[in-house]
Design an enzyme around this catalytic site. Structure first.
Site, PDB file in Angstrom:
ATOM      1  N   LYS A  89       1.056   8.191  10.108  1.00  0.00           N
ATOM      2  CA  LYS A  89       1.249   8.403   8.669  1.00  0.00           C
ATOM      3  C   LYS A  89       0.733   7.165   7.943  1.00  0.00           C
ATOM      4  O   LYS A  89       1.372   6.115   7.935  1.00  0.00           O
ATOM      5  CB  LYS A  89       2.723   8.637   8.311  1.00  0.00           C
ATOM      6  CG  LYS A  89       2.841   9.201   6.894  1.00  0.00           C
ATOM      7  CD  LYS A  89       4.108   8.847   6.192  1.00  0.00           C
ATOM      8  CE  LYS A  89       4.132   7.491   5.582  1.00  0.00           C
ATOM      9  NZ  LYS A  89       3.207   7.239   4.457  1.00  0.00           N
ATOM     10  N   GLU A 113       0.494   6.223   1.567  1.00  0.00           N
ATOM     11  CA  GLU A 113       0.117   7.265   0.596  1.00  0.00           C
ATOM     12  C   GLU A 113      -0.737   6.690  -0.531  1.00  0.00           C
ATOM     13  O   GLU A 113      -1.286   7.422  -1.339  1.00  0.00           O
ATOM     14  CB  GLU A 113       1.377   7.947   0.030  1.00  0.00           C
ATOM     15  CG  GLU A 113       2.308   7.041  -0.765  1.00  0.00           C
ATOM     16  CD  GLU A 113       3.246   6.209   0.119  1.00  0.00           C
ATOM     17  OE1 GLU A 113       3.001   6.107   1.335  1.00  0.00           O
ATOM     18  OE2 GLU A 113       4.214   5.647  -0.432  1.00  0.00           O
ATOM     19  N   CYS A 139       0.560 -10.007   4.538  1.00  0.00           N
ATOM     20  CA  CYS A 139       1.865 -10.452   5.049  1.00  0.00           C
ATOM     21  C   CYS A 139       1.756 -11.863   5.613  1.00  0.00           C
ATOM     22  O   CYS A 139       2.761 -12.519   5.832  1.00  0.00           O
ATOM     23  CB  CYS A 139       2.361  -9.499   6.120  1.00  0.00           C
ATOM     24  SG  CYS A 139       1.273  -9.479   7.519  1.00  0.00           S
TER      25      CYS A 139
HETATM   26  P1  NAD Z   1       6.203  -0.099   2.079  1.00  0.00           P
HETATM   27  O1  NAD Z   1       7.401  -0.443   2.904  1.00  0.00           O
HETATM   28  O2  NAD Z   1       6.402   0.289   0.668  1.00  0.00           O
HETATM   29  O3  NAD Z   1       5.425   1.133   2.765  1.00  0.00           O
HETATM   30  C1  NAD Z   1       5.093   1.103   4.130  1.00  0.00           C
HETATM   31  C2  NAD Z   1       5.211   2.522   4.694  1.00  0.00           C
HETATM   32  O4  NAD Z   1       6.580   2.945   4.647  1.00  0.00           O
HETATM   33  C3  NAD Z   1       4.400   3.532   3.881  1.00  0.00           C
HETATM   34  O5  NAD Z   1       3.749   4.395   4.787  1.00  0.00           O
HETATM   35  C4  NAD Z   1       5.454   4.248   3.038  1.00  0.00           C
HETATM   36  O6  NAD Z   1       5.151   5.595   2.842  1.00  0.00           O
HETATM   37  C5  NAD Z   1       6.730   4.121   3.864  1.00  0.00           C
HETATM   38  N1  NAD Z   1       7.920   3.927   3.032  1.00  0.00           N
HETATM   39  C6  NAD Z   1       8.022   3.229   1.872  1.00  0.00           C
HETATM   40  N2  NAD Z   1       9.298   3.225   1.431  1.00  0.00           N
HETATM   41  C7  NAD Z   1      10.012   3.934   2.322  1.00  0.00           C
HETATM   42  C8  NAD Z   1      11.401   4.260   2.433  1.00  0.00           C
HETATM   43  N3  NAD Z   1      12.286   3.889   1.513  1.00  0.00           N
HETATM   44  N4  NAD Z   1      11.805   4.984   3.495  1.00  0.00           N
HETATM   45  C9  NAD Z   1      10.935   5.369   4.444  1.00  0.00           C
HETATM   46  N5  NAD Z   1       9.613   5.085   4.386  1.00  0.00           N
HETATM   47  C10 NAD Z   1       9.158   4.372   3.352  1.00  0.00           C
HETATM   48  O7  NAD Z   1       5.186  -1.321   2.223  1.00  0.00           O
HETATM   49  P2  NAD Z   1       3.825  -1.526   1.434  1.00  0.00           P
HETATM   50  O8  NAD Z   1       4.150  -1.870   0.020  1.00  0.00           O
HETATM   51  O9  NAD Z   1       2.903  -0.426   1.719  1.00  0.00           O
HETATM   52  O10 NAD Z   1       3.257  -2.833   2.182  1.00  0.00           O
HETATM   53  C11 NAD Z   1       3.592  -4.150   1.810  1.00  0.00           C
HETATM   54  C12 NAD Z   1       4.658  -4.730   2.708  1.00  0.00           C
HETATM   55  O11 NAD Z   1       4.229  -4.670   4.061  1.00  0.00           O
HETATM   56  C13 NAD Z   1       4.910  -6.201   2.431  1.00  0.00           C
HETATM   57  O12 NAD Z   1       6.284  -6.429   2.455  1.00  0.00           O
HETATM   58  C14 NAD Z   1       4.220  -6.912   3.590  1.00  0.00           C
HETATM   59  O13 NAD Z   1       4.743  -8.178   3.902  1.00  0.00           O
HETATM   60  C15 NAD Z   1       4.433  -5.929   4.678  1.00  0.00           C
HETATM   61  N6  NAD Z   1       3.488  -6.119   5.767  1.00  0.00           N
HETATM   62  C16 NAD Z   1       3.926  -6.720   6.900  1.00  0.00           C
HETATM   63  C17 NAD Z   1       3.052  -6.957   7.945  1.00  0.00           C
HETATM   64  C18 NAD Z   1       3.527  -7.656   9.184  1.00  0.00           C
HETATM   65  O14 NAD Z   1       2.836  -7.577  10.200  1.00  0.00           O
HETATM   66  N7  NAD Z   1       4.682  -8.307   9.160  1.00  0.00           N
HETATM   67  C19 NAD Z   1       1.706  -6.558   7.837  1.00  0.00           C
HETATM   68  C20 NAD Z   1       1.289  -5.926   6.668  1.00  0.00           C
HETATM   69  C21 NAD Z   1       2.202  -5.699   5.625  1.00  0.00           C
END
Ligand code: NAD
Length: 546
Positions: free
Chosen positions: A222, A225, A330
């Site tokens: 997935k 989005e 990140c």
């Molecule tokens: P996000 O958590 O909003 O979304 C990530 C995924 O989770 C998406 O596919 C989304 O559809 C899903 N999602 C979002 N909210 C959800 C919920 N409440 N319940 C279930 N699923 C949900 O993250 P983002 O804004 O897309 O990405 C940025 C974040 O990712 C930052 O916090 C960044 O630090 C982190 N990140 C971490 C790494 C790492 O390796 N540590 C790498 C890249 C990004």
């Protein structure tokens, strides 16, 4: 609006995170972006940059969802509607789970050499199609073209590493007593799933797809989005590389689709990368259902500047790592700790950052593009506002940046603030082009600050002293450490090793850990007494192991 070809019924059903009323008015792609978007829509089956819907990829087919709920995917530098992704229905999700379960029966039995050949062919196709992948990333995510190529390359390195599967999957065997052997084999788990964030649309899907498939598993991905295009193109490249139908499937959606992944009994493991809230939720819900879950989450990465550092290298490294990708990495260095006399370098740090160019990702001179959405921009601006409200200082203010030709984009200029460790701007992950500066008198004080922070993704020190670097490396409690290296992301022969609140689960992404994460161990102890052997006719053919 730029050639949205959605039907009125689809438009009426469209649901968005940033609803039409909360978005700036639609503008349209410029002459630089428009032909690239049109080419992309012509060349690829599952994605569009000209307003058609993004498809699901189930059982080897790109299929239009029957959902009533659609999510807009918008170019963050102009707000142009590029495509819409479906909130996959329960029935469609079941089809994906069935396709992956069915494909597992034969894929898990293919020889490891067949799976290795798939990885080799996929790497060739990704290289060949890197420009198209980069175009999709720039359009949907907003990063610059060179940075989009970096996104692809870091994923490609994992594909290349996956091609080492025949040696990395070798098991263990020992003769435990006369004629008795114990053997450990690493076997595929079954159907596994990956849930990706927006900030690396190619790299993160490529952390999981090659490792999961080369170990004999089948996958339901997935993507985010907000920028699903690169994942759809990678799915198509997997198909062209000869992957049988159902081995990789892609479903789109938000929380309901994520929850379906956490709950489905056929799914044995979940790889999640994204924010804290989703990561903790998925870890808890997935493990409750007996799944193996690895969850990489948020970060606040500190860079220490020692007064003996190579000033030029250190300041350029910090500026690049704080503001590259508009701070949406990140592993971005989002906090600089200036130690002792290095505090006098602040004006030079500000000057360097102020020289960066903000603009559209396709423009040649752009150093940093927009942030992902108007909502993200509002949140980041609020955090910058909070600095002065809480008694801090804004040294470089990017809140009012204007980008000619991109008036509706979600741009924020490079921003440098000085905060206290108790302030929101320090406590929260900003995930935008904002560098927080702290001062410390000694190295120990700097390390103390880092060790008190809840996150443990990455950190760096800039110094010319081996002894200082050694002390830092030993005393700091962060999982990925750079010495004169600002973004110390390990190459795929190692594994991701972020710790503390940045990660849940014991096994890191890619590298050797991935071979553990995606396999199940079986031990067999067998007794074949040599004296019981029957004489039989020898085969004279060359054994091929096929
Ligand atoms: P996000 O958590 O909003 O979304 C990530 C995924 O989770 C998406 O596919 C989304 O559809 C899903 N999602 C979002 N909210 C959800 C919920 N409440 N319940 C279930 N699923 C949900 O993250 P983002 O804004 O897309 O990405 C940025 C974040 O990712 C930052 O916090 C960044 O630090 C982190 N990140 C971490 C790494 C790492 O390796 N540590 C790498 C890249 C990004």
């Amino acid at each position: 609006m730029f050639s949205s070809r959605l039907s009125r019924a689809q438009t009426l059903h469209a649901r968005t995170y940033a609803t039409a009323s909360s978005r700036p008015p639609l503008s349209g792609l410029n002459a630089l972006a428009r032909p690239k978007a049109e080419q992309l829509s012509r060349d690829w089956k599952g994605t569009s940059a000209t307003g058609e819907n993004t498809k699901n990829f189930i059982g080897g087919e790109f299929v239009e969802s029957k959902t009533a709920e659609w999510i807009d995917v918008v170019d963050p530098s102009t707000q142009t509607l590029l495509t819409r992704v479906p909130e996959t229905t329960s029935a469609e999700f079941e089809q994906a789970a069935d396709a992956a379960s069915e494909a597992f029966k034969s894929w898990s039995k293919t020889s490891v050499l067949t799976r290795q050949r798939f990885a080799l062919e996929l790497q060739r196709l990704i290289r060949e199609n890197a420009d198209a992948l980069a175009t999709s990333i720039v359009l949907e995510q907003g990063k610059t073209v060179p940075d989009a190529h970096g996104d692809i390359l870091r994923g490609l390195q994992v594909v290349e590493h996956a091609a080492s599967a025949p040696s990395l999957l070798l098991g263990e065997k020992i003769e435990v007593s006369k004629d008795m052997d114990t053997e450990v084999r690493k076997l595929p788990l079954g159907v596994v799933s990956a849930i990706a964030p927006f900030n690396f649309p190619a790299m993160i899907p490529l952390w999981s797809i090659p490792m999961a498939t080369v170990t004999g598993n089948t996958v339901i991905l997935k993507p985010s989005e907000r920028d699903p295009g690169a994942a759809m193109m990678i799915a198509e490249l997997c198909q062209r590389a000869g992957l049988p139908p159902g081995v990789v499937n892609v479903v789109h959606g938000t929380v309901p689709t994520v929850n379906a992944i956490c709950d489905h009994p056929a799914i044995r493991a979940i790889s999640f990368v994204g924010g804290d809230r989703a990561g903790r939720h998925i870890y808890e819900r997935g493990t409750k259902h007996g799944k193996r879950v690895q969850s990489n989450m948020g970060a606040k990465n500190h860079g220490i500047l020692m007064p003996d550092a190579n000033k030029n290298l250190a300041l350029n490294s910090i500026v690049g790592a704080a503001f590259g990708a508009a701070g949406q990495r990140c592993m971005a260095l989002s906090v600089a700790i200036l130690v002792g006399d290095a505090q006098a370098w602040l004006p030079d740090l500000i000057k360097l950052a102020s020289q960066l160019t903000v603009g559209g990702g396709f423009e040649k001179d752009t150093d940093l593009g927009p942030v992902i959405s108007p909502a993200a921009k509002r949140r980041i601006l609020g955090l910058i506002d909070s600095v002065e409200e809480e008694g801090g200082k804004i040294h470089l203010d990017g809140r009012h940046v204007k980008v000619q030709g991109y008036e509706h984009g979600n741009f924020i200029g490079p921003t440098i603030v000085e905060s206290g460790t108790h302030m929101r701007s320090y406590q929260e992950e900003i995930f935008g082009p904002v560098l927080v500066v702290l001062r410390a008198e000694t190295l120990d004080e700097g390390i103390q600050i880092i060790n008190s922070n809840k996150y443990g993704n990455g950190t760096a020190i800039f110094t010319q002293s081996g002894a200082t670097a050694r002390k830092f490396e030993q005393d700091v409690n962060v999982g990925q450490i750079g010495i004169n290296v600002p973004i110390p992301v390990p190459l795929p022969m190692f594994s991701w090793s972020g710790n503390k609140a940045s990660a849940l689960g014991d096994l890191g992404f890619y590298g050797k850990s991935a071979f553990e994460f995606y396999t199940l161990k079986k031990t067999t102890t067998s007794l074949w007494k040599a004296e019981d052997a029957l004489t039989s006719k020898a085969s004279v053919n060359m054994p091929t192991q096929r």
